[in-house]
Each structure stands twice: as C-alpha cells, then as structure tokens.
Design a protein around this motif. Structure first.
Motif, PDB file in Angstrom:
ATOM      1  N   SER A   1     -18.024  -9.334   9.154  1.00  0.00           N
ATOM      2  CA  SER A   1     -17.871  -8.149   8.486  1.00  0.00           C
ATOM      3  C   SER A   1     -18.289  -7.092   8.969  1.00  0.00           C
ATOM      4  CB  SER A   1     -18.590  -8.600   6.974  1.00  0.00           C
ATOM      5  OG  SER A   1     -19.873  -8.923   7.200  1.00  0.00           O
ATOM      6  N   THR A   2     -18.881  -6.896  10.291  1.00  0.00           N
ATOM      7  CA  THR A   2     -19.321  -5.637  10.725  1.00  0.00           C
ATOM      8  C   THR A   2     -18.512  -4.831  11.507  1.00  0.00           C
ATOM      9  OG1 THR A   2     -20.280  -7.094  12.863  1.00  0.00           O
ATOM     10  CG2 THR A   2     -21.615  -6.714  10.943  1.00  0.00           C
ATOM     11  N   ALA A   3     -18.317  -3.678  11.522  1.00  0.00           N
ATOM     12  CA  ALA A   3     -17.470  -2.930  12.191  1.00  0.00           C
ATOM     13  C   ALA A   3     -17.721  -3.072  14.036  1.00  0.00           C
ATOM     14  CB  ALA A   3     -17.821  -1.435  11.986  1.00  0.00           C
ATOM     15  N   HIS A   4     -16.516  -2.824  14.518  1.00  0.00           N
ATOM     16  CA  HIS A   4     -16.570  -3.030  16.055  1.00  0.00           C
ATOM     17  C   HIS A   4     -15.743  -1.795  16.485  1.00  0.00           C
ATOM     18  CE1 HIS A   4     -17.339  -7.511  16.149  1.00  0.00           C
ATOM     19  NE2 HIS A   4     -17.057  -7.276  14.983  1.00  0.00           N
ATOM     20  N   ASP A   5     -16.579  -1.127  17.993  1.00  0.00           N
ATOM     21  CA  ASP A   5     -15.613  -0.458  18.677  1.00  0.00           C
ATOM     22  C   ASP A   5     -14.944  -1.343  19.531  1.00  0.00           C
ATOM     23  OD1 ASP A   5     -16.968   2.091  17.863  1.00  0.00           O
ATOM     24  OD2 ASP A   5     -18.846   1.332  18.681  1.00  0.00           O
ATOM     25  N   PHE A   6     -13.570  -1.118  19.203  1.00  0.00           N
ATOM     26  CA  PHE A   6     -12.647  -2.022  19.926  1.00  0.00           C
ATOM     27  C   PHE A   6     -11.212  -1.538  19.954  1.00  0.00           C
ATOM     28  CE2 PHE A   6     -11.504  -6.467  21.145  1.00  0.00           C
ATOM     29  CZ  PHE A   6     -10.503  -6.531  20.671  1.00  0.00           C
ATOM     30  N   MET A   7     -10.554  -1.767  20.996  1.00  0.00           N
ATOM     31  CA  MET A   7      -9.178  -1.687  21.207  1.00  0.00           C
ATOM     32  C   MET A   7      -8.391  -2.591  21.918  1.00  0.00           C
ATOM     33  SD  MET A   7      -6.306  -0.527  23.194  1.00  0.00           S
ATOM     34  CE  MET A   7      -7.171  -0.311  24.532  1.00  0.00           C
TER      35      MET A   7
END
Length: 155
Positions: A33-39
């Motif tokens: 449930s945590t935000a990620h810096d991801f692509m």
C-alpha cells in the motif's frame, strides 16, 4: 525506440496499463500500500510476435540491493501454472545491473523477456513478481501483480 515511456509515482491500488492491442492487454499494480517511484514498459504489445519482448525498467528502490531473490507465481484462468525462483544478486560476482543499487539511487535497465516465444492460449493470466532482500523471503523489496489478458489464440 520504446512505445510508451512514462515515469510515475505509483498510487497504491491503482492499476497501470502497460499496453493494449488487438490480441493482448497488460497492466500491473503493486501488492503493498505504499507509493513507489517506478516505471516499467514492454514492447511489442502482442503475443503473436515471435521475437523477445523488450522491457525497460526505471526504479528508485527504498532499500539497498545487495541480495535479490525474485519469485514468480503465474496463474492461468485461476489455476497455478508456474512457480519459479531466481537469485539475481548474492553480493559476490553479480552480473545484473540492479545488483549494488543503493537506496534512493535511480536504477535504469533494459532487458529482453524471451517468454514471448511461447504461444499463449487465450485467457486471463496473473503474474505475481516478488523481490526479496534475503534468502528467507522475509524482507520484501518489491511486489507486483501483472494482469495479462490474451484475447485470441495464437495461430
């Protein structure tokens, strides 16, 4: 070069489309449930293509990556189809670019996924990918749930 290229601060619980075409639809969500810096990007968006898929990854991990075990669970139309584990980083003589990435550093990598040579039967696939920072699989670095809908059988 690559079709869609985007960098996002992932919002937990929201599905992100990788691609959609006449024969394939792919998306993913994070398991936590945590935000990620991801692509993550995948081309071509087709199961009919016989060459390997090209993948591009940009990620800012929240932990150092000295050890990394990847666990894949694949489900096809609700039945377990594949379970596979792979040790990518052990801290010694690591060959993958992800190994040694420090917390907060931007990891940029491109690679081939050879699975596109498989003729995927029409149906719904769920692919759970978990990355662990220890062999006991207690310290999860990342967890993704990919949804793949194959809209037509390969000829």
């Amino acid at each position: 070069m690559f079709g869609l290229f985007f960098f996002i601060l992932f919002t937990p619980g929201v599905s992100e489309f990788l691609c959609t075409s006449s024969d394939l639809e792919m998306s993913y969500t994070f398991c936590d449930s945590t935000a990620h810096d991801f692509m993550f990007n995948l081309t071509p968006c087709s199961t009919m293509n016989r060459s390997a898929w090209k993948a591009a990854l940009t990620w800012i991990p929240r932990n150092d990556i000295h050890f990394l075990k990847i666990v894949f669970n694949v489900w096809y139309n609700g039945a377990k189809a594949l379970f596979w584990k792979e040790l990518l980083c052990s801290g010694a003589d690591d060959e993958y670019s992800v190994c040694g990435t420090l917390k907060g550093e931007t990891l940029v990598s491109t690679f081939d996924i050879k699975g596109s040579r498989i003729k995927f039967p029409k149906g719904n696939y769920s692919v759970f990918v978990q990355g662990f920072a220890d062999d006991s699989e207690d310290n999860m670095l990342i967890c993704l749930n990919f949804t793949m809908i194959v809209k037509q059988d390969a000829y």
